[in-house]
Write a protein that holds these residues in place. Sequence first.
Motif: not given
Length: 416
Positions: A277-284, A367-374
């Motif tokens: 049910k809960t997908l991790d940040r890299p996969f999202r 998680t921080v990196q993924c948000r900053l990429w977006l």
Amino acid sequence: MSNVFPTRTGTETDVRLPFSFIMFAVLAFAASQLMLLGAIPSLSSGAFRLPFVWAAAHLALLGFALMTAMGAMYQLVPVAFLTPIWSERLGFWQFAITALGIVAFAASLAFTPNQAFLPGLLLLFGIVLFVWQMAMTLKQQKNKTIMTLFVATSLLFLLLTGAAGGLLAFHFFAATGANSHETVFGLHVLFGLCGWFTLLIIGFSYKMVPMFSLAHGFSLRPARYVYALYISGIAVAFASLFLRSHAWLAAGAALLMSGFVVFAWHIRAILQKRMKKTLDRPFRFSLSAIVIGLVLHVAAFVAIVVGSGRLLGIIVYLFIVGWILFSIVGYLFKIVPFLWWTHRYSEKVGQQNVPTLKQMMNERAVTVQCRLWLIALALAAVALAVASVPLFAITQVLLAGLSVAFAGTILTVFRK
């Protein structure tokens, strides 16, 4: 952990082979983004076709995206298709030849573009070796699937992309081909971005998405329609370049958009069957790349219909970063820790204390990196749309910093 990743099948590749490609790739990615810092004024005004920009773009697309795809295929093809790599020894030689070819080709594009043809031949030889390797490997697969079709077709387009790129380099080398240069350039972009990268990512998404979400009981039948629509779009767009027909190009873009719409819908349907049910940040993050790809396919169709060449150039840039590079970044965050954990610790479980898979990578930093990429992609879109040099400078500094942080995050895993 065994629920998320398949158990050992006896067909796995020597882990040193995929990791050789991946380590080269993350370093090339950081180098490409740092190089683009020197081209901020040109890029912000929409001038993409400059030697230094070519060099950085090819270092990102070849050094990072292509080498990551090659390394991942050396690892994933045996697992997904249950057949061993045809020749691991050839794989190591192919890595060395391709890596040398990429470095030499990027350097030539930056400093002596009219001499890029010769190193381009070395790079093309490395690509031919890889395609031959994968063709011989896939030939051994007993039961062919829709994934086989996606991967095999993408490999054909990789060859065609390399051939078109070699022809472009020859135009500069021999100072010929002025009449056909724009057509060949269009083929190079179409075959590379849509035929090679997109078909490959779509194909492996049908393995990775169910794997990472623990999805079961879904149908792969819609994948046939994705393939038919997308291939038809490439074929019609291909014809439009020779017919010089705007209507045919728009029709091809419509088919490509339709194929990607069905793909995005199909992935959503697969996720609705998931147990996790809960997908991790890299996969999202990888899933967000699909949403970005969908938006950009629609935007490309609109840009072609209204005849905006500048807008189409911006979309191609965002497509490379937001769809292709984001997909790869997200999946590498997932794949690398698992592969290294399996290599280092799988046989030591129960015999001594070993780190968990989550301890292989700093999840908060990821998680921080993924948000900053977006955020960086959104800033890039705005900066390019309004041709703002200061805003694009901020964006490129952020992208360069993120690429270095990403390389550091991946390489740190190998010290665990």
